[in-house]
Design an enzyme around this catalytic site. Sequence first.
Site, PDB file in Angstrom:
ATOM      1  N   HIS A  59       1.029  -1.201  -0.235  1.00  0.00           N
ATOM      2  CA  HIS A  59      -0.205   0.110   0.218  1.00  0.00           C
ATOM      3  C   HIS A  59       1.234   1.170  -0.172  1.00  0.00           C
ATOM      4  O   HIS A  59       0.572   2.003   0.313  1.00  0.00           O
ATOM      5  CB  HIS A  59      -1.286   0.436   1.066  1.00  0.00           C
ATOM      6  CG  HIS A  59      -2.307  -1.476   0.966  1.00  0.00           C
ATOM      7  ND1 HIS A  59      -2.758  -1.043   0.457  1.00  0.00           N
ATOM      8  CD2 HIS A  59      -2.370  -2.278   2.155  1.00  0.00           C
ATOM      9  CE1 HIS A  59      -3.253  -2.461   1.097  1.00  0.00           C
ATOM     10  NE2 HIS A  59      -2.732  -2.882   1.726  1.00  0.00           N
ATOM     11  N   ASN A 132     -10.233  -3.307   1.186  1.00  0.00           N
ATOM     12  CA  ASN A 132     -10.160  -3.131   0.420  1.00  0.00           C
ATOM     13  C   ASN A 132     -10.944  -3.095  -0.573  1.00  0.00           C
ATOM     14  O   ASN A 132     -11.923  -3.013  -0.231  1.00  0.00           O
ATOM     15  CB  ASN A 132      -9.183  -4.489  -0.110  1.00  0.00           C
ATOM     16  CG  ASN A 132      -7.852  -4.784  -0.023  1.00  0.00           C
ATOM     17  OD1 ASN A 132      -6.521  -3.497   0.188  1.00  0.00           O
ATOM     18  ND2 ASN A 132      -7.470  -5.858   0.638  1.00  0.00           N
ATOM     19  N   TYR A 342      -0.254  -4.079  11.143  1.00  0.00           N
ATOM     20  CA  TYR A 342      -0.104  -2.799  10.874  1.00  0.00           C
ATOM     21  C   TYR A 342       0.084  -2.025  11.956  1.00  0.00           C
ATOM     22  O   TYR A 342       1.446  -0.989  12.147  1.00  0.00           O
ATOM     23  CB  TYR A 342      -1.678  -2.268  10.395  1.00  0.00           C
ATOM     24  CG  TYR A 342      -2.167  -2.586   9.515  1.00  0.00           C
ATOM     25  CD1 TYR A 342      -1.987  -3.956   8.630  1.00  0.00           C
ATOM     26  CD2 TYR A 342      -2.523  -1.853   8.524  1.00  0.00           C
ATOM     27  CE1 TYR A 342      -2.638  -5.122   7.901  1.00  0.00           C
ATOM     28  CE2 TYR A 342      -2.941  -2.248   6.999  1.00  0.00           C
ATOM     29  CZ  TYR A 342      -2.758  -4.047   7.072  1.00  0.00           C
ATOM     30  OH  TYR A 342      -3.245  -4.153   5.595  1.00  0.00           O
TER      31      TYR A 342
END
Length: 490
Positions: A59, A132, A342
């Site tokens: 990303h 997504n 993350y």
Amino acid sequence: MPQPTSAPRTLTTESGAPVADNQNSATAGAGGPVLLQDQHLLEKLARFNRERIPERVVHARGSGAYGHFEVTDDISAYTGAHFLGAVGRRTQVFARFSTVADNLGGPDAARDPRGFALKFYTEEGNYDLVGNNTPVFFIQDPLKFPDFIHSQKRDPFTGKQEPDNVWDFWAHSPEATHQVTWLMGDRGVPASYRHMNGYGSHTYQWTNAEGAVFYVKYHFRTNQGIRCLSSEQAAELSGSDPNSHQTDLLQAIERGVCPSWTLHVQVMPAQDAANYRFNPFDVTKVWPHADYPLHRVGRLVLDRNPDNVFAEVEQSAFSPNNFVPGIGPSPDRMLQGRLFAYADAHRYRLGVNHTQLPVNAPKATTARNYGRDGLMAANAQDRHAKNYEPNSYAGPVETGAPLSAPRPLTGRTGTHEAPQHAQDDHFFQAGELYRLMSDEERGRLVANIAGGLSQVSREDVVEANLTHFHAADPEYGKLVTEAVHQLRED
């Protein structure tokens, strides 16, 4: 657009001292060497060397915008989350859209899933929803994620994406067949970020005020309509305007054409999960709408562009473990892995205090904890405030109220395959998706798959992938096989 002020302000160094000359370095005489004592020169060069931070491993290429989310329908029966609790309630939002596999300089119009990440600045803390533009993903277990991404990114020897690597991994991962069918179909290249749906992809837990537990899937449906690019259009656009999606989002908001999405959720009572025909926590599967219909929740509107792309888009940090009361995780294995990965990625990229950056900091409440120090610590604590808990000095204390409901557990620790449900094979839903397509859509899907698979050097890898498409639908497999063989003969 901002207008220039009539009286220019004084240029200063980072310490605030006025700069006398920003065009000429200090030298030993008019023609002599540059002096080490030129503090302004050294500061500019040193800062310039450090302008780039590590880009996201995935990303990396992204765009963002601010806006709001407004509740339009009463869903209090399903969740006690305050920001979803009253019709008409508005919450500030920051959104980031992105491609997945390419680096920061990659084209926007690549055939690639698109990240759809939202940060809700709620009165109970920030809630991050990281999804997504597809409702499913390639793999089921986070242990495979680094290998999957390595196969999709640049080869360490050739320095470019290799069809051999891409399709070899998929040949060994039959669970990817559903997402591959999405990716190679028409929605594999959205015309813009405004013209695509967004999905939470994972299954999440909601808990209402009475403690009843539900599992949910998020669907953000674009109000601009779905628009996609063919492979040929995408290739042309990538060459003529690699920043096409960024340009479109920026200019649309500047013109006042503010993109919006309507949020719907699928809701499954917790007691349904154990005996549902698919594993409801498998991110390679969808819940058919006939089983669990969509419930409308509210409207997401983006209406303000960031003032600084680096500060607000590149430094924005989303983590699916940022929950608020009434919302929590499910046993979805990929989600469980992302709960750690993350946040850890952002601590590496931006430092342990990245949550103090304006784009990441809470806006409707204040963060109060005992975290101290570290690189770039910005928040000054109250004078004499203690950095431990419990304490006798009126520091912040725990509530005793969990954000989400506890889940009963049984069994032994160890590595286990995910439990199988009645229709939990890797190919059924890929076949269902194929059969939903028109003849024209199927033709483009087959051509896109064959275009990549025909470049693979190993015949066994080609045949393994063809077996997956045959298992999804006999016609699907037959058409891909014929197209691949034709391209390889040519």
